[in-house]
Design a protein around this motif. Sequence first.
Motif, PDB file in Angstrom:
ATOM      1  N   ALA A 428       0.749  -1.326   0.109  1.00  0.00           N
ATOM      2  CA  ALA A 428      -0.001  -0.185   0.008  1.00  0.00           C
ATOM      3  C   ALA A 428       0.733   1.406   0.161  1.00  0.00           C
ATOM      4  CB  ALA A 428      -0.840  -0.154   0.968  1.00  0.00           C
ATOM      5  N   HIS A 429       1.934   1.135   0.456  1.00  0.00           N
ATOM      6  CA  HIS A 429       2.897   2.425   0.513  1.00  0.00           C
ATOM      7  C   HIS A 429       4.027   2.381  -0.736  1.00  0.00           C
ATOM      8  CE1 HIS A 429       1.609   2.651   4.607  1.00  0.00           C
ATOM      9  NE2 HIS A 429       1.679   3.965   4.584  1.00  0.00           N
ATOM     10  N   GLY A 430       3.657   1.556  -1.568  1.00  0.00           N
ATOM     11  CA  GLY A 430       4.700   1.345  -2.842  1.00  0.00           C
ATOM     12  C   GLY A 430       5.665   0.531  -2.785  1.00  0.00           C
ATOM     13  N   ALA A 431       6.097  -0.027  -1.796  1.00  0.00           N
ATOM     14  CA  ALA A 431       7.029  -1.060  -1.607  1.00  0.00           C
ATOM     15  C   ALA A 431       7.525  -2.019  -2.751  1.00  0.00           C
ATOM     16  CB  ALA A 431       7.078  -1.821  -0.420  1.00  0.00           C
ATOM     17  N   VAL A 432       8.528  -2.380  -3.206  1.00  0.00           N
ATOM     18  CA  VAL A 432       8.910  -3.194  -4.259  1.00  0.00           C
ATOM     19  C   VAL A 432       9.607  -4.367  -3.792  1.00  0.00           C
ATOM     20  CG1 VAL A 432       8.607  -1.502  -6.183  1.00  0.00           C
ATOM     21  CG2 VAL A 432      10.954  -1.877  -4.943  1.00  0.00           C
ATOM     22  N   GLU A 433       9.591  -5.326  -4.576  1.00  0.00           N
ATOM     23  CA  GLU A 433      10.433  -6.360  -4.455  1.00  0.00           C
ATOM     24  C   GLU A 433      12.005  -6.269  -4.900  1.00  0.00           C
ATOM     25  OE1 GLU A 433       8.609  -9.658  -6.572  1.00  0.00           O
ATOM     26  OE2 GLU A 433       7.323 -10.115  -4.647  1.00  0.00           O
ATOM     27  N   GLY A 434      12.861  -6.824  -4.268  1.00  0.00           N
ATOM     28  CA  GLY A 434      14.177  -6.750  -4.525  1.00  0.00           C
ATOM     29  C   GLY A 434      14.765  -7.605  -5.801  1.00  0.00           C
ATOM     30  N   ASP A 435      15.881  -7.956  -5.790  1.00  0.00           N
ATOM     31  CA  ASP A 435      16.367  -8.492  -7.105  1.00  0.00           C
ATOM     32  C   ASP A 435      16.012 -10.106  -6.952  1.00  0.00           C
ATOM     33  OD1 ASP A 435      17.899  -6.304  -7.578  1.00  0.00           O
ATOM     34  OD2 ASP A 435      19.570  -6.800  -6.361  1.00  0.00           O
ATOM     35  N   LYS A 436      15.470 -10.603  -8.135  1.00  0.00           N
ATOM     36  CA  LYS A 436      15.001 -12.091  -7.996  1.00  0.00           C
ATOM     37  C   LYS A 436      16.244 -12.609  -8.389  1.00  0.00           C
ATOM     38  CE  LYS A 436      10.470 -11.445  -8.302  1.00  0.00           C
ATOM     39  NZ  LYS A 436       9.663 -11.999  -7.165  1.00  0.00           N
TER      40      LYS A 436
END
Length: 450
Positions: A428-436
């Motif tokens: 909800a705060h726009g967090a993203v996943e890291g390196d796959k």
Amino acid sequence: MLRRKTDLLERLRVPKPCSADWDSMSGNDRVRFCEHCRLSVNDLSRMTRKEATRLVANSGGRLCVRYVQLPGGGVLTADAAPALYHIARRASRLAAGAAAAAISFGASVAAQTQSPSGRQSASGVEINVAARAAGRDALEPSGATLAGAVTDPLQARVAGTSVTLSNTQTGETRTASSNDEGEYAFSNVPPGTYTLRFAAAGFRDYEAANVSVQGGGQGRVDATLQIGEITGGVMVMVAEPSEPLVKAAFKDDLAEVEKLLARGADANVLDRGIDSTALAQAVAHANLKMVKALLDAGADINAEDRAGRTALMTLDEDATPDLVRALLDAGAEVKVRDDDGNSALAHAAARSTAEVVRRLLDAGAKINMRNDEGRTALMLAAEVGELENARALVAAGADYNLKDDEGKTALDFARGGEYEEVTALLVAHGAVEGDKPKTEAEEEEEDEEP
């Protein structure tokens, strides 16, 4: 994960397990009387962590208990079972499907039994392994590939499991180990009848007997390991402090602490047996009166144990605002780090309350400070599913898209532990996943590039 070395339940030692049967004892779910040794047996895993810790602390170092042991050590308690279980498992959950040829299991595969030794087993497993292609040359070797996944009761993959394949006719054995994704494999397995044995630290051994391989191709045998459990009474030994002042604080005995201080006891003595000071024990018990008595007697608020941890780093879910205020007013330093690079905020984010987190931030704790693995307080809170702590950190301006040394973000940790509420908060705060992580094909492609 952060663990206190002063935690009693992490230091239980079982010199010799007892063979007495819990089910034959009289009593209730929490405590029963053993006629064999004439002692009461307490089930620690039916208690809250605080109840179990207090029982062990007051035992004098000798106690008959029954408990569920987590993989890697530690005791599973009633109040923290879901959280601790998620902490204990590191391998990510993967889809259960696998590309296997025609495989049929006998009806008895679902009937798991427990042998007298406590080993789980499944018998009567039949695996008919078909050829990979209908037009396969009949003269090709008939060896099969036998593979599978090892999981825990929650279907999380168990890495590092030792898998032994034994031919019941020839006695030939081969061994393999499950990888980080819990998968194991044996190639070129000749037709025959086999026994598969699975062993992993913290779990009961599992055995799949009468595994029949009847041709070339691919076969699969999955195993679900049960958490290791001490099923009867065991005498456990706990190292107690040898320093009288630390021992009194260890037992949460305020009157004895005050008496020893009045007699001139050194408020800063470090007990090397448990690597702790009296002040650290008082904070662990959230005993504000004892903390104030020790501070008045000259206890060093920033004294460190051998791992560089201070009393401020021992705050847990029992810590009150008044306790935190007393430590900060006494000069507790919020920016120092232990030998693993964790600050008091990092420790609090993983195991204390949102109120403690906020008070440390108000006192000047660096919100995005990284430990030696590059992890921030928010990552540590997300890793163990501490929703309110994560919410407090995000509200205070934590950078939720920072990456640790492995390229993971707080969102990766929340999703890896399947903490849906923390995941939703970060998304909800726009967090993203890291390196796959790269797939094997991608790594091979990189290797082939000039």
